[in-house]
Design an enzyme around this catalytic site. Structure first.
Site, short mmCIF file in Angstrom:
data_model
loop_
_atom_site.label_atom_id
_atom_site.label_comp_id
_atom_site.label_asym_id
_atom_site.label_seq_id
_atom_site.Cartn_x
_atom_site.Cartn_y
_atom_site.Cartn_z
N LEU A 28 0.70 -1.12 -0.20
CA LEU A 28 0.05 0.02 0.09
C LEU A 28 0.76 1.32 -0.10
O LEU A 28 0.49 2.38 -0.57
CB LEU A 28 -0.87 0.05 1.30
N GLY A 29 1.99 1.24 0.69
CA GLY A 29 3.03 2.50 0.75
C GLY A 29 4.32 2.08 1.17
O GLY A 29 4.68 0.94 2.02
N GLY A 31 8.17 3.74 2.73
CA GLY A 31 8.69 4.90 3.27
C GLY A 31 10.01 4.55 3.92
O GLY A 31 10.34 3.43 4.05
N GLY A 32 10.79 5.75 4.44
CA GLY A 32 11.93 5.56 4.94
C GLY A 32 11.88 4.56 6.21
O GLY A 32 12.92 4.27 6.70
N GLY A 34 9.45 2.17 6.94
CA GLY A 34 8.90 0.74 6.82
C GLY A 34 8.12 0.71 5.69
O GLY A 34 7.93 1.72 5.00
N LYS A 50 1.81 -3.08 8.91
CA LYS A 50 3.01 -2.21 8.81
C LYS A 50 4.37 -3.10 9.50
O LYS A 50 4.27 -3.84 10.30
CB LYS A 50 2.97 -1.16 9.81
N ASP A 144 -0.55 14.07 16.72
CA ASP A 144 -0.22 14.34 15.33
C ASP A 144 -1.45 14.48 14.35
O ASP A 144 -1.63 13.93 13.36
CB ASP A 144 0.71 13.53 14.59
#
Length: 752
Positions: A28-29, A31-32, A34, A50, A144
């Site tokens: 699904l995605g 990044g830096g 995981g 994740k 956040d």
């Protein structure tokens, strides 16, 4: 059971096939930190999993933060959050699985469809208030909340991504000097006292989210994320476009002081006229069917960006790819000019930014419509990290996520300038700002050392002395080489926003809390607004005949003056000039550090040897003095938590626990002249006069590694004060007598 890896030589072979017992069907995605996968359980339940990258799996601090994320997500269980199904933070590659919920994020919806109308806006606010109520009831602060962390599901909004949340009883605390969150949606206290953030910060963020949903823009806007941060703390919110029936309530949420904001329960009471159905169908037209189709196929073919947090804008794909018939198109293209920490290129096909909205908000990936765990940023986010601020889709330094860091070195120059001496720098996420005799200022990419812009200084002054730059009021504050002018520069371009003649102040210039403090020869202090240069106040400080201030990021400025055999200490509010407290302490003291209402001092005897460390708690008005068994000559100190680390001029390095009043260890470094020490994690760093960068274990005082010497070209030349190294994002930045600025991996000092 750790995630199992597939076999083969293609890049996809590095992706795990299983996390625990769950088959990972598509990505699904990424990044830096995981990768987030769409997965299925043996019963067919769809999950979002994740999996942490291998490079972070071995980092104890990172694992601790991942455990905290899992614990926070498990504690929160309600209609407006996503439940954790399973997790293994102790696996070789830690992972966490939550229930998969299709639907766009609020950020994605507003970008594609525009602002919400009054009715769906009330439904959204009520749903988020109930979600925060559930979160806060179990003692968790999200910290956040922003549009990309609000998922618009069929049955109402879901608050997602607890990667930087903090349970109230967690032993992990924000490190001094680090800010967590995304500036347009952060509360003032997250900038002023990040270690003391409570549920009220989430309510402030909710107010900002509602303004964004109502207008397509936040209550604080600027082309510069630094100015946004300043506005959050000092300026009134812009509520233009917020429906009249909600504007007063939103304004209460955006109060500067936490105690003036309503609680989540109070918000729900105020919104009691809202329907309890929280049907989001009214404001996500055309999105749900596409999301479900994408989930069934394991792909996301809808237009627009995918990903969140530090997720790269990638398309969900099967782990075993179809045969390729040609090269993949380039997903990104270079930008002509980047703001500090800019998120970089806009994904092709994502469409233009809404009119009137700063571009840096919209050239960023937003949360995957199919994943409640789309943001893979875990732990401490940088000042303007995340999908609603610059830096999205990139790792530290604005580089593409996952790019391996390589050590670099450069000679800092400026066109037409005669540069000499040691560079001095300050770090902000995704940017280094540096000065050097002959170079007024320069912006350097911390990932690869490329100079983004630089300005020469015709008034070079002494090659042996410069003052580090300071980012204050959203602008880069630097002194001319001759020390006679203060220049406030645009961090993005280096252009001068304002300047001030400071010749009469003799170098007594301090930046604190968005204010420039100038002490005149008569002892009067003049305060300037760091953002505009306008005068805020001018008067003397009682008990301080000629104050020379120091600041440590806790919102106060400290000054000491001799008082007979003791020292008079004053804590001054830089915004108003009022004295918060003043106290006379025994001994000749110098301020070593301050945070959370506690100030640490070094005590010097008649021979100028440091003979003790003093801890003063301003709330309890208590003093603790810890004598050193062996005094240190000409010491420099740094404070981390309750421990003070002192480096003597003879090379002795000492650690003192001021809470237990004990000396933890003493080590001889054989460095007779060095910079002030700095501490990051469990390591201490210092720079020697020959240019070596040394790393020391803070728990035992043992040497972990050192770089090669970097001596100057001119033999017999004098070296002034040696700049302290900078530790940030796992990298160490240092300067050397040969004029170089260099960067190394802080996680591998033995390989230096």
């Amino acid at each position: 059971m750790p995630p199992q890896r597939s076999a083969g030589t293609e890049p996809e072979a590095e992706h795990p096939m299983y996390a625990g017992q769950y088959l990972l069907e598509s990505q699904l995605g990424s990044g830096g930190m995981g990768v987030v996968h769409l997965a299925r359980s043996a019963s067919g339940l769809r999950l979002a999993v994740k999996v942490v990258h291998a490079e972070y799996s071995q980092d104890p601090e990172f694992r601790g933060r991942f455990r905290q994320e899992v614990a926070a997500a498990r504690r929160v269980s309600g209609a407006f959050t996503a439940p954790v199904v399973d997790a293994d933070p102790e696996a070789e590659h830690p992972w966490m699985a939550t229930l998969f919920i299709p639907g766009p994020t609020l950020a994605e919806h507003v970008k594609r469809n525009g602002a919400l109308g009054p009715a769906p806006l009330r439904h959204l606010m009520a749903g988020l208030a109930e979600g925060l109520r559930d979160i806060h009831r179990v003692g968790v602060v999200h910290r956040d909340l922003k549009p990309s962390n609000v998922l618009l599901a069929d049955d109402g909004p879901k608050v997602i991504d607890f990667g930087i949340s903090r349970p109230a009883d967690s032993e992990l605390r924000t490190e001094t000097g680090k800010l967590i969150g995304t500036p347009p949606f952060m509360a003032p206290e997250q900038f002023r006292s990040p270690r003391q953030v409570g549920p009220a910060a989430d309510v402030f963020a909710l107010g900002s989210v509602i303004v964004h949903a109502a207008t397509g823009s936040g209550p604080f806007t600027s082309d510069s994320p630094y100015l946004v941060a300043y506005q959050v703390v000092h300026d009134d919110p812009d509520l233009t476009g917020v429906p009249e029936e909600l504007s007063d309530l939103v304004a209460r949420c955006l109060a500067k002081e936490p105690e003036d904001r309503p609680t989540a329960d109070e918000l729900m009471t105020a919104l009691k006229s809202v329907s309890a159905s929280y049907d989001t169908q009214a404001f996500i037209p055309g999105q749900r069917v596409a999301g479900e189709r994408a989930a069934r196929s394991g792909r996301d073919d809808r237009p627009g960006p995918v990903g969140a947090g530090s997720l790269a804008p990638v398309r969900a794909r099967p782990l075993v790819p179809a045969p390729r018939h040609g090269p993949d198109p380039e997903p990104t293209h270079p930008r002509d000019r980047a703001l500090p920490g800019d998120g970089g290129p806009e994904r092709a096909g994502s469409g233009p930014a809404p009119a009137g909205v700063p571009q840096w908000r919209w050239r960023l990936p937003v949360a995957a419509a199919a994943s409640v765990l789309a943001a893979v940023v875990i732990g401490v986010l940088a000042l303007h990290g995340g999908p609603d601020a610059p830096g999205s889709g990139k790792g530290p330094g604005g580089r593409p996520s996952g790019t391996a860091f390589r050590p670099w070195a450069l000679r800092l120059e400026a066109r037409g300038a005669d540069a000499a001496g040691l560079p001095q720098c300050t770090y902000t996420p995704h940017e280094l700002y540096c000065v050097r005799p002959g170079v007024l200022a320069a912006s350097v990419d911390p990932a690869d050392g490329k100079v983004r812009w630089s300005r020469g200084d015709a008034h070079r002054g002494s090659p042996h002395s410069t003052v580090p730059p300071v980012l204050s009021g959203g602008l880069l504050q630097v002194l001319s080489g001759d020390g006679l002018r203060l220049e406030a520069l645009d961090p993005a371009t280096g252009a001068t926003r304002w300047s001030h003649d400071i010749a009469r102040y003799g170098g007594r210039v301090t930046q604190a809390g968005g204010v420039v403090l100038l002490t005149g020869p008569d002892g009067d202090v003049t305060a300037l607004n760091a953002s505009t240069g306008a005068k805020k106040w001018r008067h003397a400080v009682p008990g301080q005949p000629k104050p020379h201030f120091v600041a440590y990021g806790d919102g106060l400025a400290y000054s000491v003056t001799e008082a007979g055999t003791g020292t008079r200490v004053a804590a001054v509010d830089p915004a108003t000039g009022s004295t918060r407290w003043q106290r006379r302490l025994d001994g000749s003291l110098s301020v070593a550090g301050a945070h959370d209402g506690v100030v640490w001092f070094t005590s010097t005897d008649g021979d100028q040897y440091t003979d003790a460390v003093v801890r003063y708690d301003s709330s309890a008005r208590s003093v603790r003095r810890v004598a050193l068994p062996v005094p240190l000559p000409s010491s420099q100190a740094v404070v981390r938590g309750d421990t003070v680390y002192l480096l003597g001029g003879s090379g002795a390095l000492v650690a003192v626990d001021t809470r237990t009043a004990t000396q933890l260890w003493r080590s001889e470094t054989s460095v007779s002249m060095a910079s002030a020490p700095v501490v990051a994690g469990r390591r201490l760093y210092l720079t020697a006069s020959d240019g070596r960068l040394l790393s020391v274990d803070t728990t035992r005082g043992t040497l972990l590694g050192q770089t090669r010497p970097r001596l100057g070209d001119t033999r017999g030349s004098l070296i002034g004060a040696i700049p302290a190294p900078l530790a940030a994002d796992g990298k160490i930045y240092s300067s050397a007598p040969d004029g170089s600025l260099f960067a190394v991996d802080g996680n591998r000092p033995a390989a230096w």
